[in-house]
Structure formats: structure tokens, C-alpha cells
Design an enzyme around this catalytic site. Structure first.
Site, PDB file in Angstrom:
ATOM      1  CG  ASP A  33      24.288  49.083  40.194  1.00 47.93           C
ATOM      2  OD1 ASP A  33      24.924  48.690  41.185  1.00 47.93           O
ATOM      3  OD2 ASP A  33      23.320  48.453  39.727  1.00 47.93           O
ATOM      4  CB  SER A  34      27.012  45.612  39.354  1.00 47.36           C
ATOM      5  OG  SER A  34      25.805  45.523  40.086  1.00 47.36           O
ATOM      6  CB  CYS A  90      27.246  49.218  42.930  1.00 47.65           C
ATOM      7  SG  CYS A  90      27.525  47.443  43.025  1.00 47.65           S
ATOM      8  CG  ASN A  91      25.389  48.678  49.093  1.00 48.35           C
ATOM      9  OD1 ASN A  91      25.529  49.168  50.202  1.00 48.35           O
ATOM     10  ND2 ASN A  91      24.332  48.949  48.339  1.00 48.35           N
ATOM     11  CD  GLU A  99      19.107  41.663  38.294  1.00 44.15           C
ATOM     12  OE1 GLU A  99      19.363  40.805  37.438  1.00 44.15           O
ATOM     13  OE2 GLU A  99      19.934  42.495  38.715  1.00 44.15           O
ATOM     14  CB  CYS A 106      22.100  44.812  48.303  1.00 48.26           C
ATOM     15  SG  CYS A 106      22.003  44.162  46.623  1.00 48.26           S
ATOM     16  CB  THR A 107      21.544  48.517  44.171  1.00 50.32           C
ATOM     17  OG1 THR A 107      21.905  47.226  43.672  1.00 50.32           O
ATOM     18  CG2 THR A 107      22.744  49.416  44.242  1.00 50.32           C
ATOM     19  CG  HIS A 108      18.875  44.313  43.157  1.00 52.90           C
ATOM     20  ND1 HIS A 108      20.118  44.816  42.883  1.00 52.90           N
ATOM     21  CD2 HIS A 108      18.453  43.709  42.023  1.00 52.90           C
ATOM     22  CE1 HIS A 108      20.444  44.518  41.635  1.00 52.90           C
ATOM     23  NE2 HIS A 108      19.451  43.845  41.090  1.00 52.90           N
TER      24      HIS A 108
HETATM   25  N1  DGL Z   1      24.532  46.359  42.877  1.00 59.89           N
HETATM   26  C1  DGL Z   1      24.921  45.262  43.733  1.00 59.89           C
HETATM   27  C2  DGL Z   1      25.120  45.773  45.162  1.00 59.89           C
HETATM   28  O1  DGL Z   1      24.557  46.768  45.579  1.00 59.89           O
HETATM   29  C3  DGL Z   1      23.906  44.142  43.695  1.00 59.89           C
HETATM   30  C4  DGL Z   1      23.860  43.403  42.379  1.00 59.89           C
HETATM   31  C5  DGL Z   1      25.155  42.678  42.033  1.00 59.89           C
HETATM   32  O2  DGL Z   1      25.538  41.748  42.769  1.00 59.89           O
HETATM   33  O3  DGL Z   1      25.774  43.062  41.043  1.00 59.89           O
HETATM   34  O4  DGL Z   1      25.857  45.175  45.902  1.00 59.89           O
END
Ligand code: DGL
Length: 263
Positions: free
Chosen positions: A8-9, A71-72, A149, A181-183
């Protein structure tokens, strides 16, 4: 048996990692969060692609038995390339969520909330294009990542921000909403409260975990070990990673290692 590699990012993919370990507790896992270069969601797709492939190459070198792009934004940027580049199964968050939404909607009106990178890529539109009778409405919710976060998942300020972001989706009369989105699984409470009971939420974390289970089962790659190991790697400082991981996901994250070769 080799580990599953999850990328993931940053921290958000821990929602996916957790869902995978809930469903596959015997599996070893290496999680890589590119926190030094996050967020990805505000960056251009070529930039996200370059970072993502570096991270996935690193995990592939660790001899993982499957790669999960948790990560999307990264899935949107590299999915096709990644399937051709690696000789292990590559599982993403977009296709399983789109599939679930398509089978769940009753009125054909589906929403997705996501980052700007994911919206720009139109990856959810592409995934749903082949399904007749689906109208997709996309909304970006940039501040949601920052709230999560910061450990904020409720309160009047977030409620107002969420109402503003979600208004176009409420007006579009959707009956299914993809948390793209992961969050966002960590904001399910507030999103569900605003959207109302008639709108079903699809969590990309849960759907990705189910897809991981299905693919490992079909390919005969499930581990039958009685113990399992987890490694958490980050390109940034380990302390915030561990802090946010602990705060948001309980005792699931520990002994985070810093990776200096990327970033
Ligand atoms: N992990 C990213 C996503 O699912 C969200 C956080 C980011 O922007 O890095 O798109």
C-alpha cells in the site's frame, strides 16, 4: 510456504491486511507501506505507477506466493502491467469491489468514493463497463485520508465534511456505495449514518481479502502451518506507522522495520 506480499502507499492498506489475516490466519505476510512517498492519491498516475512497481518488485524479490495491491490508487495505476510483470497471482482492490457492487445493486445505481488518482484513472468505470445496466457516480473525498490518519473517525467537523462529500451521491439515488480507498472502511460508521440504511456499503478491504482467499484456494496455495509470521516494512519512519497502526487497528501491527532501499 511463502508469504503473501501486501503493498500500500502507507498505513491504509492495513485495513486490507487485517481483513486478509482475519480470513487467512495461518498465512505468513510481508506488508510494505510506502509512507515516505504517500499519499499516492494526490499524485499523477505515471508517478503512482513508478512508485508502485518499485514496491511490488521489492516484494516479488522476497519470493512472495501472491501479491496484493491493497491500495486503490496504486491498483488503478498498475493493475494491467502488474498482472503481466509478475509470475505470481496479483490481487487488487478494484475488481473484487466492482464485482460485489454489480451483484448487490438492485436499482443499478452505484457510487464510488475514492482519491483523485483513482477517479482520474476511471478504473472503477472500466471495471463496471462490461456490466449492462449499471450507472456509476464517482466522488472524491480527499480530506477523509487526513482525518483517519489523525485518528478522527467521528465528531461534528468530520460529519459536516462527510455530508458535503456525500451529498451528490445521496442526490443520485444510489443503493450501493463502494468504499474505494483503503482508509474509508475506518469511516464506515459515519458514511453509513449519512447515506442511510437503504444504501449498502462495499468495503474494498473485505472484498480484496475474499478474493485473496478464493485465488489461493483455487491455486492450491493455502498454508496449513499452525504458526504464522508477519513483517511490516515502511519506507518512512517506523514510529508513526506503528502508532497509527496501533491506534486504528489495535494490537495488529508490531515491530515495524524501515526499508531504506526505496524512496
Ligand atoms: N491507499 C490510498 C488509496 O487507497 C489512499 C492513501 C493515499 O492517497 O496514498 O487510494
Amino acid at each position: 510456504m511463502n508469504p503473501i506480499g501486501v503493498f500500500d502507499s502507507g498505513f491504509g492498506g492495513l485495513t486490507v491486511a487485517r481483513a486478509i489475516l482475519d480470513q487467512l490466519p495461518n498465512e505468513d505476510m510481508i506488508y510494505l507501506g510506502d509512507t515516505a512517498r504517500a499519499p499516492y492519491g494526490t499524485k499523477s498516475l505515471p508517478q503512482v505507477r513508478e512508485y508502485s512497481l518499485e514496491c511490488l518488485d521489492y516484494l516479488a524479490d522476497q519470493e512472495v506466493k501472491a501479491l496484493v495491491i491493497a491500495c486503490n490508487s496504486a491498483s488503478s495505476a498498475v493493475l494491467r502491467d502488474a498482472r503481466e510483470r509478475y509470475d505470481v497471482p496479483v490481487i487488487d482492490v478494484i475488481l473484487p469491489s466492482a464485482k460485489r457492487a454489480a451483484s448487490q445493486t438492485r436499482n443499478g445505481r452505484v457510487g464510488v468514493i475514492c482519491t483523485q488518482a483513482t477517479a482520474t484513472s476511471a478504473s472503477y468505470d472500466d471495471a463496471l463497463d462490461a456490466v449492462p445496466g449499471i450507472d456509476l457516480v464517482t466522488a472524491t473525498c480527499p480530506a477523509f485520508v487526513e482525518y483517519v490518519e489523525a485518528g478522527i473517525t467521528s465528531g461534528t467537523e468530520l460529519m459536516q465534511v462527510a455530508r458535503d462529500y456525500l451529498l451528490p451521491l445521496r442526490e443520485a439515488d444510489i443503493d450501493t456505495l463502494i468504499l474505494g480507498c483503503t482508509h474509508y472502511p475506518l469511516l464506515q460508521g459515519i458514511i453509513s449514518y449519512i447515506m442511510g440504511e437503504d444504501v449498502s456499503l462495499v468495503s474494498s478491504a473485505e472484498e480484496c481479502a475474499k478474493e485473496t482467499y478464493a485465488q489461493l484456494t483455487d491455486l492450491g496455495l493455502l498454508s496449513d502451518a499452525k504458526t504464522s509470521t508477519r513483517r511490516f516494512l515502511t519506507t518512512g519512519a517506523p514510529e508513526p506507522f506503528e502508532g497509527i497502526g496501533l491506534r486504528l487497528l489495535g494490537g495488529f501491527v508490531s515491530e515495524v522495520e524501515q526499508l531504506y532501499t526505496l524512496s
